[in-house]
Design a protein around this motif. Structure first.
Motif, PDB file in Angstrom:
ATOM      1  N   VAL A  66     -48.378  -0.491 -10.837  1.00 41.83           N
ATOM      2  CA  VAL A  66     -47.058   0.164 -10.890  1.00 41.83           C
ATOM      3  C   VAL A  66     -46.257  -0.115  -9.724  1.00 41.83           C
ATOM      4  O   VAL A  66     -46.674  -0.146  -8.656  1.00 41.83           O
ATOM      5  CB  VAL A  66     -47.506   1.550 -10.896  1.00 41.83           C
ATOM      6  N   PHE A  67     -44.977  -0.564 -10.208  1.00 44.75           N
ATOM      7  CA  PHE A  67     -43.881  -0.711  -9.260  1.00 44.75           C
ATOM      8  C   PHE A  67     -42.880   0.521  -9.073  1.00 44.75           C
ATOM      9  O   PHE A  67     -42.309   0.605 -10.235  1.00 44.75           O
ATOM     10  CB  PHE A  67     -43.106  -2.210  -9.222  1.00 44.75           C
ATOM     11  N   GLY A  68     -42.865   1.137  -8.111  1.00 46.09           N
ATOM     12  CA  GLY A  68     -41.813   2.307  -8.221  1.00 46.09           C
ATOM     13  C   GLY A  68     -40.530   1.807  -7.918  1.00 46.09           C
ATOM     14  O   GLY A  68     -39.879   0.878  -7.293  1.00 46.09           O
ATOM     15  N   ARG A  69     -39.511   2.776  -8.145  1.00 48.36           N
ATOM     16  CA  ARG A  69     -38.123   2.745  -7.826  1.00 48.36           C
ATOM     17  C   ARG A  69     -37.716   2.792  -6.270  1.00 48.36           C
ATOM     18  O   ARG A  69     -36.942   2.215  -5.835  1.00 48.36           O
ATOM     19  CB  ARG A  69     -37.327   3.790  -8.423  1.00 48.36           C
ATOM     20  N   ALA A  70     -38.552   3.701  -5.672  1.00 51.47           N
ATOM     21  CA  ALA A  70     -38.228   3.888  -4.226  1.00 51.47           C
ATOM     22  C   ALA A  70     -38.608   2.572  -3.388  1.00 51.47           C
ATOM     23  O   ALA A  70     -37.576   2.214  -2.605  1.00 51.47           O
ATOM     24  CB  ALA A  70     -39.025   5.162  -3.670  1.00 51.47           C
ATOM     25  N   VAL A  71     -39.611   2.039  -3.751  1.00 54.27           N
ATOM     26  CA  VAL A  71     -39.973   0.816  -3.023  1.00 54.27           C
ATOM     27  C   VAL A  71     -40.462  -0.295  -4.068  1.00 54.27           C
ATOM     28  O   VAL A  71     -41.527  -0.262  -4.008  1.00 54.27           O
ATOM     29  CB  VAL A  71     -41.132   1.140  -1.802  1.00 54.27           C
ATOM     30  N   PRO A  72     -39.646  -0.935  -4.569  1.00 50.77           N
ATOM     31  CA  PRO A  72     -39.982  -1.841  -5.631  1.00 50.77           C
ATOM     32  C   PRO A  72     -40.999  -2.859  -5.484  1.00 50.77           C
ATOM     33  O   PRO A  72     -41.283  -3.587  -6.234  1.00 50.77           O
ATOM     34  CB  PRO A  72     -38.626  -2.099  -6.348  1.00 50.77           C
ATOM     35  N   GLU A  73     -40.930  -3.376  -4.159  1.00 47.55           N
ATOM     36  CA  GLU A  73     -41.682  -4.272  -3.713  1.00 47.55           C
ATOM     37  C   GLU A  73     -43.298  -4.003  -3.508  1.00 47.55           C
ATOM     38  O   GLU A  73     -44.096  -5.100  -3.526  1.00 47.55           O
ATOM     39  CB  GLU A  73     -41.020  -5.088  -2.385  1.00 47.55           C
ATOM     40  N   VAL A  74     -43.469  -2.918  -3.309  1.00 44.07           N
ATOM     41  CA  VAL A  74     -44.915  -2.701  -3.133  1.00 44.07           C
ATOM     42  C   VAL A  74     -45.394  -2.006  -4.437  1.00 44.07           C
ATOM     43  O   VAL A  74     -45.231  -0.810  -4.754  1.00 44.07           O
ATOM     44  CB  VAL A  74     -44.954  -1.625  -2.086  1.00 44.07           C
ATOM     45  N   PRO A  75     -46.723  -2.523  -4.888  1.00 43.25           N
ATOM     46  CA  PRO A  75     -47.199  -2.317  -5.905  1.00 43.25           C
ATOM     47  C   PRO A  75     -48.244  -1.031  -5.824  1.00 43.25           C
ATOM     48  O   PRO A  75     -48.996  -0.958  -4.521  1.00 43.25           O
ATOM     49  CB  PRO A  75     -48.070  -3.408  -6.560  1.00 43.25           C
ATOM     50  N   ARG A 105     -50.460 -10.166   6.159  1.00 42.53           N
ATOM     51  CA  ARG A 105     -51.497  -9.611   5.808  1.00 42.53           C
ATOM     52  C   ARG A 105     -51.535  -8.512   4.893  1.00 42.53           C
ATOM     53  O   ARG A 105     -52.476  -7.996   4.476  1.00 42.53           O
ATOM     54  CB  ARG A 105     -52.139  -8.559   6.952  1.00 42.53           C
ATOM     55  N   ARG A 106     -50.267  -8.531   3.979  1.00 40.78           N
ATOM     56  CA  ARG A 106     -50.065  -7.620   2.889  1.00 40.78           C
ATOM     57  C   ARG A 106     -49.560  -8.649   1.697  1.00 40.78           C
ATOM     58  O   ARG A 106     -49.071  -9.637   1.803  1.00 40.78           O
ATOM     59  CB  ARG A 106     -48.833  -6.855   3.049  1.00 40.78           C
ATOM     60  N   TRP A 107     -49.814  -7.907   0.501  1.00 42.15           N
ATOM     61  CA  TRP A 107     -49.192  -8.913  -0.682  1.00 42.15           C
ATOM     62  C   TRP A 107     -47.600  -8.662  -0.682  1.00 42.15           C
ATOM     63  O   TRP A 107     -47.174  -7.483  -0.439  1.00 42.15           O
ATOM     64  CB  TRP A 107     -49.777  -8.239  -1.882  1.00 42.15           C
ATOM     65  N   THR A 108     -46.572  -9.520  -1.086  1.00 38.56           N
ATOM     66  CA  THR A 108     -45.408  -9.439  -1.224  1.00 38.56           C
ATOM     67  C   THR A 108     -45.019 -10.250  -2.564  1.00 38.56           C
ATOM     68  O   THR A 108     -45.896 -11.066  -3.119  1.00 38.56           O
ATOM     69  CB  THR A 108     -44.542 -10.076  -0.440  1.00 38.56           C
ATOM     70  N   LEU A 109     -44.068 -10.050  -3.102  1.00 36.76           N
ATOM     71  CA  LEU A 109     -43.566 -10.764  -4.490  1.00 36.76           C
ATOM     72  C   LEU A 109     -43.870 -11.967  -4.387  1.00 36.76           C
ATOM     73  O   LEU A 109     -43.752 -12.723  -5.248  1.00 36.76           O
ATOM     74  CB  LEU A 109     -42.205  -9.994  -4.907  1.00 36.76           C
ATOM     75  N   LYS A 110     -43.228 -12.557  -3.160  1.00 35.88           N
ATOM     76  CA  LYS A 110     -43.335 -14.064  -3.028  1.00 35.88           C
ATOM     77  C   LYS A 110     -44.688 -14.737  -3.581  1.00 35.88           C
ATOM     78  O   LYS A 110     -44.666 -15.675  -3.691  1.00 35.88           O
ATOM     79  CB  LYS A 110     -42.836 -14.715  -1.772  1.00 35.88           C
ATOM     80  N   ASN A 111     -45.651 -14.082  -3.046  1.00 35.78           N
ATOM     81  CA  ASN A 111     -47.281 -14.476  -3.468  1.00 35.78           C
ATOM     82  C   ASN A 111     -47.441 -14.637  -4.783  1.00 35.78           C
ATOM     83  O   ASN A 111     -48.265 -15.128  -5.225  1.00 35.78           O
ATOM     84  CB  ASN A 111     -48.054 -13.385  -2.720  1.00 35.78           C
ATOM     85  N   GLY A 112     -46.706 -13.593  -5.597  1.00 40.47           N
ATOM     86  CA  GLY A 112     -47.068 -14.039  -7.078  1.00 40.47           C
ATOM     87  C   GLY A 112     -48.089 -12.902  -7.684  1.00 40.47           C
ATOM     88  O   GLY A 112     -48.959 -12.456  -6.656  1.00 40.47           O
ATOM     89  N   PRO A 113     -48.241 -12.957  -9.037  1.00 40.28           N
ATOM     90  CA  PRO A 113     -49.150 -11.991  -9.582  1.00 40.28           C
ATOM     91  C   PRO A 113     -50.657 -12.459  -9.493  1.00 40.28           C
ATOM     92  O   PRO A 113     -51.443 -11.731  -9.356  1.00 40.28           O
ATOM     93  CB  PRO A 113     -48.726 -12.006 -11.337  1.00 40.28           C
TER      94      PRO A 113
END
Length: 148
Positions: A66-75, A105-113
């Motif tokens: 789930v990607f929320g509206r408040a912080v859309p980059e953090v699943p 050390r965290r996942w980001t959108l650039k890392n991909g699914p």
């Protein structure tokens, strides 16, 4: 007089092409059908995907990302598998990294699914190991009342 809220960049998933590409890439690496689902009420306005995971040595389980509206980059990742774990948030989502870790050390959108799915599988394997042995394999961030 009330002030208007400041303008914010729309979430990455508000564009259909980004959402569809993410879903297709996730399906390709999971080798499973991935479907979009309605996000939980607390993430209203967000974006959610559901995939069935079949990993050797783990019970088959459905994972919801789930990607929320408040912080859309953090699943926020949920699973219907066994829930006992020292690395789950109060809402049942997986605690896969320390929120204040540096970006490396965290996942980001650039890392991909594919990278996100890899982190999910690794976390579920660690949880299973913890259930069998009582020890958590890998690094741990501080938890509990004395955590920063």
């Amino acid at each position: 007089m009330t002030q208007r809220p400041a303008w914010r960049m729309p979430a990455w998933y508000t564009r259909p092409a980004s959402r569809i590409l993410f879903q297709r890439q996730l399906a390709a690496c999971a080798q499973q059908h991935v479907r979009a689902v309605k996000p939980p009420q607390r993430y209203r306005g967000g974006f959610a995907l559901r995939v069935r995971l079949h990993v050797e040595d783990l019970p088959a389980q459905i994972v919801t990302i789930v990607f929320g509206r408040a912080v859309p980059e953090v699943p926020h990742v949920y699973t219907d598998g066994p829930a006992e774990s020292p690395h789950r948030y109060a809402d049942g989502s997986l605690c896969m990294w320390y929120p204040y870790d540096p970006v490396e050390r965290r996942w980001t959108l650039k890392n991909g699914p594919a990278a996100l799915l890899g982190l999910v599988v690794a976390h579920l394997l660690r949880e299973e190991w913890w259930r069998l042995t009582g020890e958590w394999p890998g690094q741990e961030a501080p938890h509990g009342p004395h955590a920063p």
